[in-house]
Each structure stands twice: as C-alpha cells, then as structure tokens.
Design a protein around this motif. Structure first.
Motif, PDB file in Angstrom:
ATOM      1  N   ALA A  77      35.332  32.736  43.014  1.00 13.30           N
ATOM      2  CA  ALA A  77      35.697  31.925  41.850  1.00 13.30           C
ATOM      3  C   ALA A  77      35.069  32.492  40.584  1.00 13.30           C
ATOM      4  CB  ALA A  77      35.268  30.472  42.049  1.00 13.30           C
ATOM      5  N   THR A  78      33.860  32.994  40.699  1.00 15.63           N
ATOM      6  CA  THR A  78      33.188  33.600  39.548  1.00 15.63           C
ATOM      7  C   THR A  78      33.921  34.847  39.090  1.00 15.63           C
ATOM      8  OG1 THR A  78      31.073  32.690  40.284  1.00 15.63           O
ATOM      9  CG2 THR A  78      30.990  34.538  38.730  1.00 15.63           C
ATOM     10  N   ILE A  79      34.318  35.672  40.039  1.00 20.37           N
ATOM     11  CA  ILE A  79      35.088  36.869  39.685  1.00 20.37           C
ATOM     12  C   ILE A  79      36.407  36.460  39.036  1.00 20.37           C
ATOM     13  CG2 ILE A  79      36.364  38.828  40.646  1.00 20.37           C
ATOM     14  CD1 ILE A  79      34.021  39.064  42.664  1.00 20.37           C
TER      15      ILE A  79
ATOM     16  N   PRO B 231      36.312  48.158  40.696  1.00 25.84           N
ATOM     17  CA  PRO B 231      35.953  48.397  42.101  1.00 25.84           C
ATOM     18  C   PRO B 231      34.793  47.532  42.611  1.00 25.84           C
ATOM     19  CG  PRO B 231      36.381  50.482  41.011  1.00 25.84           C
ATOM     20  CD  PRO B 231      36.413  49.412  39.944  1.00 25.84           C
ATOM     21  N   ALA B 232      33.788  47.307  41.790  1.00 26.14           N
ATOM     22  CA  ALA B 232      32.649  46.490  42.240  1.00 26.14           C
ATOM     23  C   ALA B 232      33.075  45.045  42.499  1.00 26.14           C
ATOM     24  CB  ALA B 232      31.526  46.531  41.207  1.00 26.14           C
ATOM     25  N   SER B 233      33.936  44.505  41.658  1.00 25.53           N
ATOM     26  CA  SER B 233      34.429  43.138  41.859  1.00 25.53           C
ATOM     27  C   SER B 233      35.336  43.056  43.074  1.00 25.53           C
ATOM     28  CB  SER B 233      35.180  42.655  40.614  1.00 25.53           C
ATOM     29  OG  SER B 233      34.292  42.540  39.525  1.00 25.53           O
ATOM     30  N   ALA B 234      36.170  44.073  43.257  1.00 20.61           N
ATOM     31  CA  ALA B 234      37.031  44.110  44.446  1.00 20.61           C
ATOM     32  C   ALA B 234      36.191  44.157  45.714  1.00 20.61           C
ATOM     33  CB  ALA B 234      37.973  45.312  44.368  1.00 20.61           C
TER      34      ALA B 234
ATOM     35  N   LEU C  40      45.161  39.578  43.255  1.00 14.48           N
ATOM     36  CA  LEU C  40      44.229  39.779  42.140  1.00 14.48           C
ATOM     37  C   LEU C  40      43.417  41.061  42.301  1.00 14.48           C
ATOM     38  CD1 LEU C  40      42.914  38.567  39.564  1.00 14.48           C
ATOM     39  CD2 LEU C  40      41.286  37.405  41.089  1.00 14.48           C
ATOM     40  N   ARG C  41      43.134  41.434  43.523  1.00 16.06           N
ATOM     41  CA  ARG C  41      42.237  42.541  43.825  1.00 16.06           C
ATOM     42  C   ARG C  41      42.607  43.823  43.080  1.00 16.06           C
ATOM     43  NH1 ARG C  41      40.986  46.663  46.714  1.00 16.06           N
ATOM     44  NH2 ARG C  41      39.034  46.788  47.877  1.00 16.06           N
ATOM     45  N   GLY C  42      43.888  44.128  42.981  1.00 16.05           N
ATOM     46  CA  GLY C  42      44.326  45.359  42.320  1.00 16.05           C
ATOM     47  C   GLY C  42      44.038  45.403  40.828  1.00 16.05           C
ATOM     48  N   ASP C  43      43.774  44.257  40.239  1.00 17.06           N
ATOM     49  CA  ASP C  43      43.491  44.186  38.795  1.00 17.06           C
ATOM     50  C   ASP C  43      41.994  44.124  38.492  1.00 17.06           C
ATOM     51  OD1 ASP C  43      46.218  44.148  38.000  1.00 17.06           O
ATOM     52  OD2 ASP C  43      46.329  42.043  38.601  1.00 17.06           O
ATOM     53  N   LEU C  44      41.186  44.342  39.497  1.00 17.75           N
ATOM     54  CA  LEU C  44      39.743  44.215  39.323  1.00 17.75           C
ATOM     55  C   LEU C  44      39.046  45.566  39.320  1.00 17.75           C
ATOM     56  CD1 LEU C  44      39.072  41.297  41.837  1.00 17.75           C
ATOM     57  CD2 LEU C  44      39.267  41.131  39.348  1.00 17.75           C
TER      58      LEU C  44
END
Length: 115
Positions: free
Chosen positions: A88-90, A57-60, A51-55
């Motif tokens: 979970a919120t992200i 930068p702050a969320s990652a 999932l990280r790549g689709d977020l």
C-alpha cells in the motif's frame, strides 16, 4: 488433557475457536475467514502484477518479497499485515496509478479486521 475437563477458548468471528474435550492430544481449531478474502487477495495480486511494470526495480522487489506473505493462508497475521502495508505504501508513492492497489489493500485489511 487427561482429567476429562472441557475447555473452550474464544468465539470471535475474526479469530480462532479452540475446543478441547478431555483425553490427551486433542486439539481443535476452527478458522474464521471471510468468504470474500480469497477473491479480494486474487484481485490485489492482479493489480500488483499490473502496477509492477511501472515501478522502480527496488519497489518491484518489495512487491515480489511481499506477495508470499499476502497470498499464503499460513502467514502469521502480523507478517501478512506488514506485507499489505508495504504494498500500500508503494502504491501511494505512484499516486493515481496506485490507487486501486491502495483500495484493494484497505478492503483486505477490513476483511481481516485489521483496520
């Protein structure tokens, strides 16, 4: 305890079981953890990596900051809980793409008895 008394604290499948039998400096802790927990955490880590790549930068970065608390067996329960809720919120903010992460967090919280 030097007076020879025996003490028994708690016997909860989700908590610690501490026994002390006389003497001094005697400490015993039995950690009760679901055998499914390490596997569930591993699955969550993989889902978060995907999932990280689709977020943004702050969320990652929040995910990166949360992973040590989630994966460490020595994290305080409240620290691990906060980290799980953060990821979970992200996941919820990205909708369907994040649903597997939200489901994995829910499973882990259930295994920890924190729901």
């Amino acid at each position: 305890m030097s007076n020879g008394d025996s003490y028994h604290y708690g016997n909860n499948i989700h908590g610690d079981n501490v026994n002390m039998y006389g003497g001094t400096g005697n400490t015993g802790i039995v950690k009760h953890q679901s055998p499914e927990l390490p596997e569930a955490i591993g699955e969550l880590v993989q889902l978060l990596k995907n999932l990280r790549g689709d977020l943004a930068p702050a969320s990652a970065q929040i995910i990166d900051d949360s992973l040590p608390a989630i994966t460490s067996g020595t994290s305080a329960p409240q620290e691990r809980h906060r980290a799980l809720i953060a990821v979970a919120t992200i996941a919820a903010t990205v909708g369907t793409l994040g649903q597997p992460v939200a489901d994995a967090v829910d499973k882990i919280l259930g295994l920890l008895g924190a729901r």
